[in-house]
Motif scaffolding. Structure first.
Motif, PDB file in Angstrom:
ATOM      1  N   UNK A   4      11.811   7.544  -6.837  1.00 36.80           N
ATOM      2  CA  UNK A   4      10.635   6.846  -6.319  1.00 36.80           C
ATOM      3  C   UNK A   4      11.009   5.427  -5.890  1.00 36.80           C
ATOM      4  N   UNK A   5      11.831   4.751  -6.694  1.00 40.80           N
ATOM      5  CA  UNK A   5      12.270   3.396  -6.348  1.00 40.80           C
ATOM      6  C   UNK A   5      13.059   3.397  -5.036  1.00 40.80           C
ATOM      7  N   UNK A   6      13.946   4.358  -4.877  1.00 42.65           N
ATOM      8  CA  UNK A   6      14.744   4.445  -3.653  1.00 42.65           C
ATOM      9  C   UNK A   6      13.903   4.720  -2.418  1.00 42.65           C
ATOM     10  N   UNK A   7      12.941   5.635  -2.545  1.00 45.93           N
ATOM     11  CA  UNK A   7      12.052   5.931  -1.423  1.00 45.93           C
ATOM     12  C   UNK A   7      11.241   4.696  -1.027  1.00 45.93           C
ATOM     13  N   UNK A   8      10.747   3.977  -2.024  1.00 45.16           N
ATOM     14  CA  UNK A   8       9.959   2.777  -1.747  1.00 45.16           C
ATOM     15  C   UNK A   8      10.795   1.689  -1.086  1.00 45.16           C
ATOM     16  N   UNK A  14      11.393  -0.191   6.792  1.00 41.07           N
ATOM     17  CA  UNK A  14      10.800   0.383   8.004  1.00 41.07           C
ATOM     18  C   UNK A  14       9.441  -0.247   8.271  1.00 41.07           C
ATOM     19  N   UNK A  15       8.582  -0.261   7.253  1.00 43.91           N
ATOM     20  CA  UNK A  15       7.219  -0.747   7.453  1.00 43.91           C
ATOM     21  C   UNK A  15       7.178  -2.247   7.731  1.00 43.91           C
ATOM     22  N   UNK A  16       8.020  -3.015   7.075  1.00 41.41           N
ATOM     23  CA  UNK A  16       8.042  -4.463   7.323  1.00 41.41           C
ATOM     24  C   UNK A  16       8.467  -4.764   8.752  1.00 41.41           C
ATOM     25  N   UNK A  17       9.466  -4.062   9.232  1.00 42.67           N
ATOM     26  CA  UNK A  17       9.934  -4.287  10.603  1.00 42.67           C
ATOM     27  C   UNK A  17       8.838  -3.970  11.617  1.00 42.67           C
ATOM     28  N   UNK A  31       3.751  -3.142   3.377  1.00 41.78           N
ATOM     29  CA  UNK A  31       5.216  -3.150   3.293  1.00 41.78           C
ATOM     30  C   UNK A  31       5.693  -3.949   2.088  1.00 41.78           C
ATOM     31  N   UNK A  32       5.035  -5.071   1.833  1.00 39.49           N
ATOM     32  CA  UNK A  32       5.382  -5.862   0.645  1.00 39.49           C
ATOM     33  C   UNK A  32       5.091  -5.048  -0.607  1.00 39.49           C
ATOM     34  N   UNK A  33       4.054  -4.225  -0.543  1.00 40.52           N
ATOM     35  CA  UNK A  33       3.720  -3.361  -1.666  1.00 40.52           C
ATOM     36  C   UNK A  33       4.849  -2.364  -1.948  1.00 40.52           C
ATOM     37  N   UNK A  34       5.516  -1.869  -0.897  1.00 45.24           N
ATOM     38  CA  UNK A  34       6.662  -0.981  -1.105  1.00 45.24           C
ATOM     39  C   UNK A  34       7.765  -1.692  -1.896  1.00 45.24           C
ATOM     40  N   UNK A  35       7.990  -2.959  -1.604  1.00 46.78           N
ATOM     41  CA  UNK A  35       9.003  -3.718  -2.329  1.00 46.78           C
ATOM     42  C   UNK A  35       8.580  -3.922  -3.786  1.00 46.78           C
ATOM     43  N   UNK A  36       7.303  -4.208  -3.999  1.00 47.19           N
ATOM     44  CA  UNK A  36       6.775  -4.348  -5.355  1.00 47.19           C
ATOM     45  C   UNK A  36       6.928  -3.032  -6.113  1.00 47.19           C
ATOM     46  N   UNK A  93      -0.648   3.472  13.405  1.00 46.89           N
ATOM     47  CA  UNK A  93      -1.051   4.776  12.867  1.00 46.89           C
ATOM     48  C   UNK A  93       0.178   5.615  12.499  1.00 46.89           C
ATOM     49  N   UNK A  94       1.188   5.615  13.354  1.00 44.24           N
ATOM     50  CA  UNK A  94       2.398   6.396  13.063  1.00 44.24           C
ATOM     51  C   UNK A  94       3.096   5.888  11.801  1.00 44.24           C
ATOM     52  N   UNK A  95       3.198   4.586  11.666  1.00 43.35           N
ATOM     53  CA  UNK A  95       3.869   4.007  10.498  1.00 43.35           C
ATOM     54  C   UNK A  95       3.066   4.251   9.235  1.00 43.35           C
ATOM     55  N   UNK A  96       1.752   4.066   9.301  1.00 48.21           N
ATOM     56  CA  UNK A  96       0.908   4.314   8.132  1.00 48.21           C
ATOM     57  C   UNK A  96       0.922   5.790   7.753  1.00 48.21           C
TER      58      UNK A  96
END
Length: 192
Positions: A4-8, A14-17, A31-36, A93-96
């Protein structure tokens, strides 16, 4: 937890970019939430074997970490408040949608342990579950943006992400408090 950590961590990049390229407040907060989530899951992978007292402390730390996306969303919202521009809806929409798939898979992996590891596993599960809800909201917001051509839906959703992060952090803080009391009771300490 490590999967899960690796996927996030991968999804963060990707999402931040994309969020920075299209100027989306809501997508940037997500995207910041993925890092958290990466940090939370790495800490949990190590802390699950700890005793109640140490898990309670780690749970309180996790509650604080869950506020990071709220701070990022607030920063973006304040910076765009005067004249929010509509982000590119197709990329949004594609990224979300991709993020919803990643978060849904992570929630599915974590649902089995959400009650067995106390506040830490609850933090991981709630975070993944909330992320799916946020991703669906971003998709809906993207459709509203396509119709209105306004940046306000994106900005308002960013503020909604703040409210969601506050609620989840409060739940984890409470669970950590229960673990702290249980640790005191097991140690024979006075609970006051």
């Amino acid at each position: 937890m490590l999967v899960v950590a690796g996927l996030n961590f991968a999804a963060f990049w990707v999402e931040a970019a994309v969020a920075l390229a299209i100027g989306s407040v809501a997508l940037f907060a997500d995207s910041v939430d993925f890092l958290e989530d990466t940090s939370i899951n790495l800490l949990i992978a190590f802390a699950l074997g700890w005793g109640l007292r140490h898990r309670a402390v780690a749970g309180r730390v996790m509650a604080g970490l869950m506020l990071l996306p709220a701070g990022a969303a607030l920063w973006q919202a304040v910076s765009k408040w005067g004249a929010p521009e509509a982000p590119d809806v197709r990329w949004l929409v594609a990224t979300a949608g991709g993020a919803a798939v990643v978060n849904g898979f992570c929630a599915w992996l974590l649902v089995r342990i959400r009650t067995s590891g106390g506040s830490l596993s609850r933090a991981a599960y709630l975070s993944a579950r909330n992320d799916v809800l946020v991703n669906v909201a971003i998709i809906v917001m993207g459709l509203v943006t396509a119709v209105t051509r306004s940046g306000w839906p994106d900005l308002l959703l960013g503020l909604g992400i703040i409210a969601l992060a506050l609620h989840s952090a409060a739940e984890v803080w409470e669970a950590a408090g229960e673990e702290r009391l249980a640790a005191k009771a097991l140690a024979g300490e006075e609970i006051g």
